[in-house]
Scaffold this motif. Structure first.
Motif, short mmCIF file in Angstrom:
data_model
loop_
_atom_site.label_atom_id
_atom_site.label_comp_id
_atom_site.label_asym_id
_atom_site.label_seq_id
_atom_site.Cartn_x
_atom_site.Cartn_y
_atom_site.Cartn_z
N VAL A 168 1.63 -4.90 7.75
CA VAL A 168 3.18 -4.69 7.90
C VAL A 168 3.47 -4.07 9.12
CG1 VAL A 168 5.28 -4.40 7.16
CG2 VAL A 168 3.38 -5.27 5.45
N HIS A 169 3.71 -4.57 10.42
CA HIS A 169 3.94 -3.90 11.58
C HIS A 169 5.62 -3.92 11.69
CE1 HIS A 169 0.08 -3.04 13.06
NE2 HIS A 169 -0.08 -4.01 13.12
N PRO B 63 -11.58 -16.92 -4.14
CA PRO B 63 -12.33 -16.05 -3.25
C PRO B 63 -11.58 -14.44 -2.91
CG PRO B 63 -11.93 -18.27 -2.62
CD PRO B 63 -10.90 -17.86 -3.59
N ALA B 64 -12.38 -13.75 -2.84
CA ALA B 64 -11.91 -12.13 -2.31
C ALA B 64 -11.57 -12.45 -0.79
CB ALA B 64 -12.97 -11.30 -2.58
N HIS B 65 -10.34 -11.90 -0.42
CA HIS B 65 -10.35 -11.95 1.00
C HIS B 65 -11.01 -10.89 2.02
CE1 HIS B 65 -7.66 -11.30 4.80
NE2 HIS B 65 -7.22 -12.56 4.48
N PRO B 66 -11.31 -11.39 3.20
CA PRO B 66 -12.22 -10.36 4.17
C PRO B 66 -11.63 -9.26 4.07
CG PRO B 66 -11.91 -12.68 5.02
CD PRO B 66 -11.20 -12.79 3.83
N PHE B 67 -10.52 -9.01 4.09
CA PHE B 67 -9.82 -7.43 4.28
C PHE B 67 -10.49 -6.60 3.16
CE2 PHE B 67 -6.93 -4.44 2.67
CZ PHE B 67 -6.37 -3.87 4.07
N ARG B 68 -10.92 -7.07 2.10
CA ARG B 68 -11.55 -6.02 0.95
C ARG B 68 -13.05 -5.58 1.60
NH1 ARG B 68 -9.42 -6.31 -3.96
NH2 ARG B 68 -8.03 -7.88 -4.45
N ASP C 253 5.91 4.54 9.74
CA ASP C 253 5.36 5.99 9.50
C ASP C 253 3.83 5.81 9.13
OD1 ASP C 253 7.84 7.21 9.93
OD2 ASP C 253 8.30 6.93 7.72
N HIS C 254 3.52 4.78 8.46
CA HIS C 254 2.08 5.02 8.02
C HIS C 254 1.19 3.92 8.43
CE1 HIS C 254 2.91 7.76 4.81
NE2 HIS C 254 4.28 6.86 4.36
N ALA C 255 0.26 4.23 9.27
CA ALA C 255 -0.41 3.10 9.96
C ALA C 255 -1.22 2.00 9.16
CB ALA C 255 -1.52 4.01 10.86
N ASN C 256 -1.54 2.22 7.91
CA ASN C 256 -2.18 1.27 7.00
C ASN C 256 -1.18 0.61 6.20
OD1 ASN C 256 -1.56 3.44 5.42
ND2 ASN C 256 -3.41 3.78 4.27
N ASN C 257 -0.11 0.61 6.39
CA ASN C 257 0.81 -0.29 5.92
C ASN C 257 0.65 -1.77 5.65
OD1 ASN C 257 2.97 -0.83 4.16
ND2 ASN C 257 4.73 -0.66 5.57
N THR C 258 0.25 -2.17 4.28
CA THR C 258 -0.36 -3.56 4.16
C THR C 258 0.35 -3.93 2.74
OG1 THR C 258 -2.53 -2.96 5.34
CG2 THR C 258 -2.35 -4.86 3.87
N THR C 259 0.43 -5.15 2.80
CA THR C 259 1.03 -5.95 1.58
C THR C 259 0.17 -7.00 1.24
OG1 THR C 259 3.34 -5.59 2.06
CG2 THR C 259 3.10 -7.39 0.70
N SER D 211 0.93 -1.19 -0.13
CA SER D 211 -0.06 0.05 0.03
C SER D 211 0.86 1.35 0.00
CB SER D 211 -1.01 0.06 1.19
OG SER D 211 -0.11 0.10 2.47
N THR D 212 2.13 1.10 0.17
CA THR D 212 3.00 2.39 0.42
C THR D 212 3.79 2.20 -0.59
OG1 THR D 212 3.00 2.51 2.95
CG2 THR D 212 4.63 3.47 1.99
N TYR D 213 4.26 1.26 -1.21
CA TYR D 213 5.42 1.38 -2.23
C TYR D 213 4.98 0.77 -3.42
CZ TYR D 213 9.22 3.04 0.65
OH TYR D 213 10.10 3.93 1.50
N GLY D 214 3.80 0.28 -3.45
CA GLY D 214 3.30 -0.07 -4.88
C GLY D 214 3.63 -1.48 -5.37
#
Length: 284
Positions: free
Chosen positions: A86-87, A272-277, A169-175, A59-62
Motif C-alpha cells: 500500500v503506497h 496456493p501460497a502467494h510468492p510474497f510469503r 509512515d510505515h515502509a512495509n504497509n501491506t494488505t 500489516s499496520t491496522y490488523g
C-alpha cells in the motif's frame, strides 16, 4: 457476448486499493466495483462476477472488520491470496503546488498512516468514506487547497497529479486480499494454505487440546483469530490458516484431532501460497 476472460468484483469505487489488487492479480479481467463487501460477494453468487477480491488484514491496522464473519456464510471458497504493498500518495488538481494545499482528504485509516507527512506540511485532515472516493471528490470540487490521499491508479482515473509519492509512515504497509470463487480450487499438493473456521466443544481446555494436534504433527499455523458469533459472548468461532493440504498426512491427522474437540469445522479454502510469503521468509 464479450470475449472477456472473466469479471472480478471488489468493494469500493474505481481507483480503490482493492481495485489496484484486482488489476495486479488479474490484469485481463473486467473489474466490477460494489458498494459493500456483501455486494461484492453477492455479485459472485449471482453470477455477475466470476471472482471477488476481499481484503482480510493489513500489516499496520490488523484484520478488516466483518470479513471473518462474512466468509463462512458467503457460500464462496478461497482460491487464492494477493499481497498489495500500500503506497499512499498526495493527489491534487493539475497545476497545483504542494504549498497550495491546506487539507488532505481520505479514509480515516490512510489519514492515520500519514501522520508524519501531514504534520510536516501542516495539512489539516478531512475524513472521507474511502480513498478513491476522496480522489473523485477532489476532481469534482476543483478546489486546489484540498488534496486526496490515495493510489496512483486513482490519480490516473480521476485526472489528478501526484504531488508526493509514498508518504506512508510505515515502509512495509501491506494488505492481504483473498480471492473468492463459487467453486473450490483444485490446489496442487505442495506450497499451499488451508483456511478453516471452527468452534470448540464446551469442555475444559478444549482450544488447547484442539491446537495440540497441529504442534505434534509439525503443521505450521500462520493465523488464528477468534470472534463472536451473532454478537453472543458465549459463542466464539475461530478462523485459522495453516500451511499444507488437507490430504497431506500430517495435516490430515491434525484436522482429525481438531474435529474431536470441535462441534463445527468448515474448510473454506485450499489454495496456493502467494510468492510474497517466500520474500518475507527470505528477509526481502
Amino acid at each position: 457476448m464479450t470475449d472477456r476472460r472473466g469479471r472480478i468484483s471488489f468493494q469500493g469505487v474505481p481507483g480503490a486499493y482493492s481495485h489496484q489488487a484486482c488489476a495486479e492479480a488479474f490484469p485481463d479481467f473486467e473489474d466490477l466495483p460494489c458498494n459493500t463487501f456483501e455486494g461484492a460477494i453477492a455479485a459472485v453468487k449471482e453470477g455477475r462476477a466470476d471472482l471477488a477480491m476481499l481484503p482480510v488484514e493489513n500489516s499496520t491496522y490488523g484484520r478488516v472488520a466483518d470479513i471473518h464473519q462474512l466468509l463462512p456464510e458467503s457460500g464462496l471458497y478461497i482460491v487464492g491470496e494477493h499481497f498489495l504493498r500500500v503506497h499512499i500518495n498526495l493527489l491534487a488538481l493539475p497545476g497545483t503546488q504542494l504549498a497550495d494545499v491546506r487539507t488532505a482528504m481520505s479514509h480515516t485509516v490512510l489519514l492515520g498512516q500519514c501522520r508524519g507527512f501531514l504534520q510536516e506540511h501542516k495539512l489539516s485532515r478531512r475524513v472521507a468514506a474511502d480513498t478513491a472516493g476522496a480522489a473523485q471528490a477532489v476532481a469534482e470540487k476543483r478546489d486546489p487547497a484540498v488534496a486526496a490521499l490515495a493510489s496512483e491508479l486513482a490519480a490516473k482515473i480521476y485526472g489528478l497529479e501526484v504531488l508526493a509519492r509514498h508518504i506512508e509512515d510505515h515502509a512495509n504497509n501491506t494488505t492481504r486480499f483473498l480471492v473468492m470463487s463459487p467453486k473450490p480450487a483444485e490446489a496442487p499438493r505442495g506450497d499451499v494454505l488451508t483456511t478453516f473456521v471452527f468452534r470448540v466443544r464446551n469442555i475444559p481446555a478444549a482450544l488447547y487440546k484442539a491446537m495440540g494436534g497441529f504442534a505434534t504433527n509439525g503443521v505450521n499455523m500462520t493465523k488464528l483469530e477468534s470472534y463472536m458469533v451473532n454478537g453472543h459472548f458465549t459463542a466464539t468461532q475461530f478462523y485459522a490458516d495453516i500451511e499444507g493440504h488437507p490430504e497431506d498426512p500430517p495435516v490430515q491427522r491434525a484436522l482429525e484431532e481438531l474435529a474431536f474437540f470441535t462441534d463445527h469445522l468448515q474448510i473454506i479454502g485450499v489454495y496456493p501460497a502467494h510468492p510474497f510469503r517466500h520474500e518475507q521468509r527470505n528477509g526481502h
